[in-house]
Design a protein around this motif. Structure first.
Motif, PDB file in Angstrom:
ATOM      1  N   PRO A 176       0.826  -1.214   0.000  1.00 26.84           N
ATOM      2  CA  PRO A 176       0.000   0.000   0.000  1.00 26.84           C
ATOM      3  C   PRO A 176       0.857   1.261   0.000  1.00 26.84           C
ATOM      4  N   THR A 177       2.091   1.158   0.460  1.00 22.86           N
ATOM      5  CA  THR A 177       2.968   2.330   0.459  1.00 22.86           C
ATOM      6  C   THR A 177       3.509   2.621  -0.931  1.00 22.86           C
ATOM      7  N   GLY A 178       3.240   1.716  -1.891  1.00 27.63           N
ATOM      8  CA  GLY A 178       3.743   1.919  -3.243  1.00 27.63           C
ATOM      9  C   GLY A 178       5.009   1.127  -3.519  1.00 27.63           C
ATOM     10  N   ARG A 179       5.652   0.672  -2.452  1.00 30.07           N
ATOM     11  CA  ARG A 179       6.896  -0.072  -2.628  1.00 30.07           C
ATOM     12  C   ARG A 179       6.620  -1.458  -3.201  1.00 30.07           C
ATOM     13  N   GLU A 180       7.530  -1.969  -4.024  1.00 27.95           N
ATOM     14  CA  GLU A 180       7.381  -3.329  -4.533  1.00 27.95           C
ATOM     15  C   GLU A 180       8.328  -4.245  -3.779  1.00 27.95           C
ATOM     16  N   VAL A 181       7.815  -5.402  -3.367  1.00 33.74           N
ATOM     17  CA  VAL A 181       8.681  -6.359  -2.685  1.00 33.74           C
ATOM     18  C   VAL A 181       8.516  -7.736  -3.319  1.00 33.74           C
ATOM     19  N   GLU A 182       9.598  -8.481  -3.243  1.00 38.31           N
ATOM     20  CA  GLU A 182       9.591  -9.881  -3.672  1.00 38.31           C
ATOM     21  C   GLU A 182       9.037 -10.668  -2.491  1.00 38.31           C
ATOM     22  N   ALA A 183       7.867 -11.227  -2.647  1.00 30.26           N
ATOM     23  CA  ALA A 183       7.215 -11.859  -1.500  1.00 30.26           C
ATOM     24  C   ALA A 183       6.930 -13.327  -1.763  1.00 30.26           C
ATOM     25  N   TRP A 184       6.689 -14.052  -0.681  1.00 32.73           N
ATOM     26  CA  TRP A 184       6.143 -15.400  -0.790  1.00 32.73           C
ATOM     27  C   TRP A 184       4.655 -15.241  -0.528  1.00 32.73           C
ATOM     28  N   THR A 185       3.836 -15.686  -1.445  1.00 36.24           N
ATOM     29  CA  THR A 185       2.421 -15.318  -1.396  1.00 36.24           C
ATOM     30  C   THR A 185       1.497 -16.527  -1.459  1.00 36.24           C
ATOM     31  N   PHE A 186       0.275 -16.312  -1.058  1.00 33.92           N
ATOM     32  CA  PHE A 186      -0.805 -17.202  -1.433  1.00 33.92           C
ATOM     33  C   PHE A 186      -1.561 -16.494  -2.549  1.00 33.92           C
ATOM     34  N   ASP A 187      -1.668 -17.137  -3.687  1.00 34.15           N
ATOM     35  CA  ASP A 187      -2.372 -16.590  -4.851  1.00 34.15           C
ATOM     36  C   ASP A 187      -1.788 -15.255  -5.323  1.00 34.15           C
ATOM     37  N   GLY A 188      -0.520 -15.077  -5.141  1.00 34.64           N
ATOM     38  CA  GLY A 188       0.120 -13.879  -5.673  1.00 34.64           C
ATOM     39  C   GLY A 188      -0.170 -12.616  -4.903  1.00 34.64           C
ATOM     40  N   ARG A 189      -0.724 -12.713  -3.683  1.00 34.28           N
ATOM     41  CA  ARG A 189      -1.019 -11.491  -2.937  1.00 34.28           C
ATOM     42  C   ARG A 189      -0.595 -11.637  -1.476  1.00 34.28           C
ATOM     43  N   VAL A 190      -0.258 -10.557  -0.861  1.00 37.22           N
ATOM     44  CA  VAL A 190      -0.036 -10.519   0.579  1.00 37.22           C
ATOM     45  C   VAL A 190      -0.899  -9.419   1.162  1.00 37.22           C
ATOM     46  N   PRO A 191      -1.603  -9.705   2.256  1.00 40.12           N
ATOM     47  CA  PRO A 191      -1.826 -11.034   2.814  1.00 40.12           C
ATOM     48  C   PRO A 191      -2.535 -11.937   1.809  1.00 40.12           C
ATOM     49  N   GLY A 192      -2.575 -13.221   2.082  1.00 38.95           N
ATOM     50  CA  GLY A 192      -3.295 -14.145   1.211  1.00 38.95           C
ATOM     51  C   GLY A 192      -4.783 -13.831   1.227  1.00 38.95           C
ATOM     52  N   PRO A 193      -5.565 -14.505   0.376  1.00 37.40           N
ATOM     53  CA  PRO A 193      -7.007 -14.235   0.321  1.00 37.40           C
ATOM     54  C   PRO A 193      -7.635 -14.413   1.698  1.00 37.40           C
ATOM     55  N   PRO A 194      -8.529 -13.479   2.088  1.00 38.62           N
ATOM     56  CA  PRO A 194      -9.194 -13.643   3.390  1.00 38.62           C
ATOM     57  C   PRO A 194     -10.072 -14.887   3.367  1.00 38.62           C
ATOM     58  N   VAL A 195      -9.984 -15.680   4.406  1.00 43.20           N
ATOM     59  CA  VAL A 195     -10.875 -16.834   4.548  1.00 43.20           C
ATOM     60  C   VAL A 195     -11.964 -16.416   5.522  1.00 43.20           C
TER      61      VAL A 195
END
Ligand code: C2O
Ligand code: CU
Length: 636
Positions: free
Chosen positions: A236-255
Motif C-alpha cells: 500500500p505504500t507503493g513499494r514493490e517487494v519480492e514476496a512469498w504469497t498465497f495466490d500472488g497477494r499478501v496477505p493471502g485471500p481472506p478466509v
C-alpha cells in the motif's frame, strides 16, 4: 522496579564486581597499596550490593536466582572473604603485598566473572556439570595466575614468594569455594522424568484426527484453494517487494465463514522451496488439520497439495500462516486472515462497517491495511464500526484509536465480558494476537495509529477533517483489569488442576535441531530436546511461564485457548481473558490454565518465530496420541 529492570541492575552490579575485584588485584600486583586498598573496599561494597540485588530478585521467584544462589554467590563470597582476610591485612599495613593476596583478589574477580557467565551463557536451570566447569575454570585460572606471578625473578631486595605457602592459600580458597558451592549443588533437584498421562492404553494417530463431516443446519461448505508462490507485490505504500504469497497477494485471500459452515481449503505449492503448510492460528481445529509439519502432516513441497477441512464453530478473528520455516515464510508473506461471524447476527449488523486489518512488517515497512491494501474508509455518522486488528509480526505493536471512545470487544477471537468504554488509551497487541475494537462512528474522522504512525482512517463522509490527536503519551490498557468478571468453567486456583507445567524461558547454550547454539531455551533446552508435556484428555492443565531473559516472548499453545489466571502473582481481575498468544515480558511470570479437550500432539512455542526457530518450542502431547510424521524440522 519491575523484575525485568531488576535483572538488568543485577547484571550491571555483577559486572561491576568483576571489574572491582580485578582492578584491586591488578593494582595490588603493581604494589600500589593505597589505591589497591581503596579498590578492595569498593569491591567489598559492590559484592554486598550484589548480595542485595540477588536477595530482592529472589523475592520475585526462585527461577530468577537459582544459579546465582547455588553457584555464583557462594563462589564469589568464599573466595572474596579469603581475599579480604589475606589482602586486607597486607594492604592496611601498607607493606609489600604478598602474592597470595594478589592471586586471591584476582581469583575473586574470576569467581565473579564465572558467576556472570554462568547466568549469561548457561542460563536456567543450573546443572551440576555447569557448576563443576565453572569451579574448575576459576581454580585453573587462579593457579595459572599464581604461576605467572611466580615466574619473573623478583627485583633485588624484594622478598621472593614462598611458592608452597602461596599455592596452599590459593588452592585452599578455591577448595573452600568449591565446597560451599558443592553443598549448594547438592540441593539441585534432579531432572524431572516425563510423567505419563495415564489412560486406557489405546492409541490414535494424529493422521486420523481429521476435520468435520457436514456443516451445521443452515450452513454451507466454504471452499478455497490457496496456491503458494513467489511473486512481486506492491505494498500500500507503493513499494514493490519480492514476496512469498498465497495466490500472488499478501496477505493471502481472506478466509471467511459463518458459524457452523465447513471450511475446506486446498493448499497447493508452486515454488516455495522450503515447503508450506497452513496453521489456523487460534482456531481449535482437530489436530490433523493443525498444519504443524513433521507432527500433524508432511510439509507440502513444490507440486504438492493438502486439503484442510474443519467446521467453523468458533466465531471471531483469527489468521492462518505457514508453519514450515515460519520465521522466514510468515515474514515474507505466507499468511492471511480468518474471520468467522455468528450465525445469528444483531439486526443492525447489516450496516456495520467491519474491517479486518492485519499489521505486517515487510523488511522495515510496517503496513496496517485491510487485505486489499486500503487504508481509507468511510462510515456514516452513527454507524457501528468493528476493527479487527491482527498482529502477523513477531514483535508487539502499540495501537491507538484517535478521535473516538471505543471498546475492546474481543481478544484473540473471544468476546470479553462487558468491556468498558475507554478513551485516549493505547493497546499493546502481542505478536500473533488479535483485538476487535468497536465504536459508533462520530461526526469526525477516526484514526487507527500503529507504533505512533497514522495507519487507517475512517471518515464520516463529506469533507470532515479535524485535528488528529497525538496518542504517543497515552497509557496502555491492562487487559487483566478490563471488563467485568464472570463465571469460568473451572477453578484453576483450587484443587481442580491435574497437571502443572513450568516453562522458564531464557537464553543459553543448548542443542537446537541437532547443533549446539546460543539458543532461546525452555527449561534450559532447545527444540526438539525440550521434553514433551504429557496430558490426558480431561485434564485441567496449568502453565507457569517465567521469562528470565531480556526479550519479550509471546507464548502460543496450539489447539486450545488459555484462561489467564495471574501475572506476577496478581490475579486477573477483569473479564475472563482467554488468549492463544500472551506476551510474557522480561521478568514476568504468567499463570494460565486450560482444559485438555482437544486430543493431539500440539506445538507450544514462542510466537516470536525467530525465537521458536532458535529453540523456544516444545510439544504438548495427549496420552495415546501418536504421530506417523517425522519432520527433521518441525515448524519454525
Ligand atoms: Cu501462529 Cu505455531 O503458530
Ligand atoms: Cu520468544
Amino acid at each position: 522496579m519491575t523484575t525485568g529492570q531488576l535483572i538488568v541492575v543485577d547484571h550491571a552490579v555483577a559486572l561491576l564486581s568483576v571489574v572491582a575485584w580485578s582492578a584491586a588485584g591488578a593494582t595490588a600486583a603493581l604494589r600500589r597499596t593505597r589505591p589497591a586498598l581503596g579498590l578492595l573496599v569498593v569491591a567489598v561494597v559492590v559484592t554486598l550490593a550484589r548480595v542485595g540485588t540477588v536477595a530482592v530478585l529472589a523475592g520475585r521467584g526462585w527461577w530468577f536466582v537459582r544459579e546465582k544462589v547455588l553457584l555464583g554467590l557462594p563462589l564469589l563470597v568464599t573466595v572474596g572473604a579469603a581475599a579480604v582476610a589475606v589482602a586486607g591485612a597486607h594492604l592496611r599495613t601498607g607493606r609489600h603485598t604478598h602474592r597470595t593476596a594478589v592471586v586471591l583478589l584476582l581469583g575473586t574477580g574470576y569467581a565473579a566473572l564465572a558467576g556472570l557467565l554462568t547466568t549469561l551463557v548457561a542460563g536456567y536451570p543450573l546443572t551440576v556439570s555447569t557448576g563443576l566447569i565453572a569451579i574448575a575454570a576459576v581454580g585453573g585460572a587462579a593457579l595459572l595466575t599464581a604461576r605467572v606471578l611466580d615466574n619473573p625473578p623478583a627485583p633485588t631486595g624484594e622478598p621472593t614468594i614462598e611458592r608452597r605457602r602461596f599455592l596452599g592459600a590459593a588452592g585452599g580458597a578455591v577448595v573452600a569455594g568449591a565446597g560451599t558451592t558443592g553443598v549448594g549443588l547438592l540441593f539441585l533437584p534432579s531432572e524431572p522424568a516425563a510423567v505419563d498421562g495415564g489412560g486406557t492404553g489405546q492409541t490414535v494417530s494424529v493422521a486420523d484426527l481429521r476435520g468435520a463431516g457436514e456443516p451445521a443446519p443452515g450452513g454451507e461448505v466454504r471452499r478455497y484453494t490457496l496456491t503458494a508462490r513467489v511473486a512481486t507485490v506492491r505494498l500500500p505504500t507503493g513499494r514493490e517487494v519480492e514476496a512469498w504469497t498465497f495466490d500472488g497477494r499478501v496477505p493471502g485471500p481472506p478466509v471467511t465463514a459463518t458459524e457452523g459452515d465447513v471450511i475446506e481449503v486446498t493448499l497447493r505449492n508452486t515454488d516455495i522451496g522450503d515447503g508450506v503448510t497452513l496453521h489456523w492460528h487460534g482456531y481449535d481445529v482437530p489436530c490433523g488439520e493443525d498444519g504443524a509439519p513433521g507432527v500433524t502432516q508432511d510439509v507440502v513441497r513444490p507440486g504438492g497439495e493438502f486439503v484442510y477441512r474443519f467446521r467453523a464453530d468458533q466465531t471471531g478473528t483469527y489468521w492462518y500462516h505457514t508453519h514450515q520455516a515460519s520465521h522466514r515464510g510468515v515474514r515474507r508473506g505466507l499468511f492471511g486472515t480468518l474471520v468467522v461471524t455468528p450465525r445469528d447476527r444483531p439486526a443492525d449488523d447489516a450496516r456495520r462497517l467491519d474491517l479486518t486489518l492485519p499489521v505486517h512488517t515487510y523488511d522495515d515497512t510496517t503496513v496496517l491495511a485491510d487485505p486489499d491494501g486500503r487504508t481509507e474508509h468511510t462510515a456514516a455518522v452513527d454507524t457501528p464500526v468493528r476493527l479487527r486488528v491482527v498482529n502477523t509480526d513477531s514483535v508487539p505493536h502499540r495501537l491507538a484509536l484517535a478521535g473516538t471512545p471505543f471498546r475492546v470487544a474481543a481478544v484473540d477471537g473471544r468476546d470479553l465480558n462487558r468491556p468498558g468504554e475507554v478513551v485516549r488509551t493505547a493497546l499493546r497487541l502481542p505478536a500473533g494476537g488479535r483485538y476487535d475494537l468497536v465504536f459508533v462512528m462520530p461526526d469526525r474522522p477516526v484514526t487507527l495509529v500503529v507504533d505512533d504512525a497514522d495507519a487507517v482512517h475512517v471518515r464520516p463522509g463529506g469533507d470532515a477533517g479535524g485535528p488528529v490527536e497525538d496518542p504517543s503519551g497515552w497509557p496502555e490498557l491492562d487487559l487483566l483489569r478490563y471488563g467485568v468478571p464472570a463465571a469460568v468453567p473451572f477453578d484453576a486456583d483450587g484443587g481442580d488442576v491435574t497437571r502443572h507445567f513450568t516453562m522458564v524461558l531464557d537464553r543459553g547454550v543448548a542443542m537446537v535441531d541437532g547443533s549446539p547454539a546460543f539458543a532461546q531455551t525452555v527449561n534450559g533446552r532447545g527444540h526438539p530436546s525440550v521434553p514433551d508435556q504429557l496430558v490426558a484428555e480431561g485434564d485441567l492443565v496449568r502453565f507457569t511461564v517465567v521469562n528470565r531473559s531480556l526479550e519479550t516472548h509471546p507464548w502460543h499453545l496450539h489447539g486450545h485457548p488459555v484462561l489467564v489466571l495471574s501475572r506476577n502473582g496478581t490475579r486477573a481481575a477483569g473479564s475472563p481473558l482467554w488468549m492463544d498468544t500472551f506476551d510474557v515480558r522480561p521478568g514476568e511470570v504468567w499463570r494460565v490454565a486450560f482444559r485438555a479437550t482437544n486430543p493431539g500432539v500440539w506445538m507450544n512455542h514462542c510466537h516470536n518465530l525467530a525465537h521458536a526457530h532458535e529453540g523456544m518450542m516444545l510439544r504438548l502431547r495427549y496420552h495415546g496420541v501418536t504421530t506417523p510424521f517425522h519432520g527433521a524440522h518441525t515448524g519454525a
